[in-house]
Design a protein around this motif. Structure first.
Motif, PDB file in Angstrom:
ATOM      1  N   VAL A 231      16.515 -36.080  13.241  1.00 12.38           N
ATOM      2  CA  VAL A 231      15.844 -36.002  13.503  1.00 12.38           C
ATOM      3  C   VAL A 231      14.955 -34.376  13.269  1.00 12.38           C
ATOM      4  O   VAL A 231      13.775 -34.228  12.290  1.00 12.38           O
ATOM      5  N   LEU A 232      16.014 -33.851  13.829  1.00 13.18           N
ATOM      6  CA  LEU A 232      15.801 -32.680  13.379  1.00 13.18           C
ATOM      7  C   LEU A 232      15.720 -32.061  11.976  1.00 13.18           C
ATOM      8  O   LEU A 232      14.798 -31.045  11.514  1.00 13.18           O
TER       9      LEU A 232
ATOM     10  N   GLN B 124      15.855 -33.497   9.479  1.00 12.28           N
ATOM     11  CA  GLN B 124      13.722 -34.758   8.690  1.00 12.28           C
ATOM     12  C   GLN B 124      12.761 -33.256   8.812  1.00 12.28           C
ATOM     13  O   GLN B 124      11.750 -33.051   8.324  1.00 12.28           O
ATOM     14  N   ARG B 125      12.909 -32.633  10.758  1.00  7.63           N
ATOM     15  CA  ARG B 125      11.477 -31.958  10.995  1.00  7.63           C
ATOM     16  C   ARG B 125      11.609 -30.419  10.160  1.00  7.63           C
ATOM     17  O   ARG B 125      10.970 -29.807   9.349  1.00  7.63           O
TER      18      ARG B 125
ATOM     19  N   ASP C  19      11.707 -27.593  19.065  1.00 10.90           N
ATOM     20  CA  ASP C  19      11.631 -28.646  19.526  1.00 10.90           C
ATOM     21  C   ASP C  19      13.352 -29.139  19.328  1.00 10.90           C
ATOM     22  O   ASP C  19      12.912 -30.454  20.271  1.00 10.90           O
TER      23      ASP C  19
ATOM     24  N   ILE D 132      10.600 -21.610  10.571  1.00 11.36           N
ATOM     25  CA  ILE D 132      10.363 -23.231  10.576  1.00 11.36           C
ATOM     26  C   ILE D 132      11.637 -22.802  11.627  1.00 11.36           C
ATOM     27  O   ILE D 132      11.466 -23.642  12.453  1.00 11.36           O
TER      28      ILE D 132
ATOM     29  N   HIS E 104       9.557 -22.669  15.009  1.00 13.28           N
ATOM     30  CA  HIS E 104       9.015 -24.547  15.401  1.00 13.28           C
ATOM     31  C   HIS E 104      10.373 -25.372  16.053  1.00 13.28           C
ATOM     32  O   HIS E 104      10.220 -25.904  16.643  1.00 13.28           O
ATOM     33  N   VAL E 105      11.673 -25.202  15.112  1.00 14.95           N
ATOM     34  CA  VAL E 105      12.722 -25.820  15.142  1.00 14.95           C
ATOM     35  C   VAL E 105      13.223 -25.767  16.387  1.00 14.95           C
ATOM     36  O   VAL E 105      13.692 -26.381  17.679  1.00 14.95           O
TER      37      VAL E 105
ATOM     38  N   GLN F 100      12.861 -30.963   7.136  1.00 15.70           N
ATOM     39  CA  GLN F 100      12.350 -30.640   5.715  1.00 15.70           C
ATOM     40  C   GLN F 100      11.347 -30.942   5.478  1.00 15.70           C
ATOM     41  O   GLN F 100      10.843 -30.386   4.858  1.00 15.70           O
ATOM     42  N   GLU F 101      10.487 -31.507   6.416  1.00 17.45           N
ATOM     43  CA  GLU F 101       9.212 -31.572   6.387  1.00 17.45           C
ATOM     44  C   GLU F 101       8.348 -29.898   6.802  1.00 17.45           C
ATOM     45  O   GLU F 101       7.325 -29.453   5.838  1.00 17.45           O
ATOM     46  N   LEU F 102       8.571 -29.096   7.156  1.00 14.01           N
ATOM     47  CA  LEU F 102       8.633 -28.112   7.148  1.00 14.01           C
ATOM     48  C   LEU F 102       8.328 -27.294   5.644  1.00 14.01           C
ATOM     49  O   LEU F 102       7.852 -26.526   5.755  1.00 14.01           O
TER      50      LEU F 102
END
Length: 213
Positions: A168-169, A171-172, A193, A186, A189-190, A174-176
């Motif tokens: 999940v992290l 993917q997070r 998260d 990033i 943020h991560v 990658q999304e950002l």
């Protein structure tokens, strides 16, 4: 005739490997992974097609050339945990370090590379497969760390939870990246998260696979 020292031969092999990988990545980004051929990569790197496939048996590995490090990363973090440290704490510490270093293996690969993966069904499937392999390697490391009996489902269950958190992290990140955030933003943020994601696992895994003092 005297043979070259092993160190020099290995150095030349590594240079060849890096050159092939660099040319392949450039072409994949410019043309798309699916559209780029091994022949084009060989021509760009000025080597034979067979040389390319000798170094990289799978085309996907030309793009994901750190796949071995990725697959073993979680298992290695557990193996290297400190005395008194649980598997969860060791993995959280390793991930926090990767975020601080903005490590490409953790997902900080930049927008061009991330878009290349997102646009390729083959690479997207390969990344999923590598996540699965990483989880399996983690399960084996947890079984060894806890002395679990063969067939014990607990290491697999723990690895599934810990592997999912990392997936999940990843993917997070990658999304950002694809949303246009730079790595520094990033990372901020991560990091937040990750604290929340790993916190969710504390009730069940806070003391699991703790190394003896």
């Amino acid at each position: 005739m005297r043979s070259e020292p092993m160190g020099l031969r290995e150095s030349k092999k590594q240079e060849t490997r890096q050159s092939i990988s660099a040319h392949a990545t450039r072409l994949f980004i410019e043309q798309g992974f699916e559209s780029t051929t091994i022949a084009e990569i060989a021509a760009a790197a000025r080597v034979a097609k067979k040389t390319v496939t000798n170094y990289f048996p799978r085309k996907e590995d030309l793009a994901l050339d750190h796949h071995e490090e990725f697959v073993t990363s979680l298992a290695q973090a557990v193996a290297d945990r400190d005395p008194g440290e649980s598997a969860l704490d060791s993995l959280r510490r390793a991930f926090d370090g990767a975020v601080q270093d903005q490590d490409p293996v953790a997902g900080f690969a930049g927008p061009d590379f991330s878009r290349m993966i997102a646009d390729s069904p083959t690479l997207t499937a390969r990344v999923r497969d590598l996540h699965d392999q990483r989880e399996e390697a983690l399960a084996q490391a947890l079984a060894a760390a806890t002395g679990a009996d063969p067939g014990d489902i607990v290491p697999r269950a723990a690895a599934a939870q810990l592997g999912a958190a990392h997936r999940v992290l990843f993917q997070r990140i990658q999304e950002l990246t694809l949303a246009g955030c730079d790595n520094a933003r990033i990372a901020v943020h991560v990091a937040a998260d990750a604290a929340r994601v790993f916190g969710l696992l504390e009730p069940s895994l806070a003391h699991y696979a703790t190394r003896a003092e």
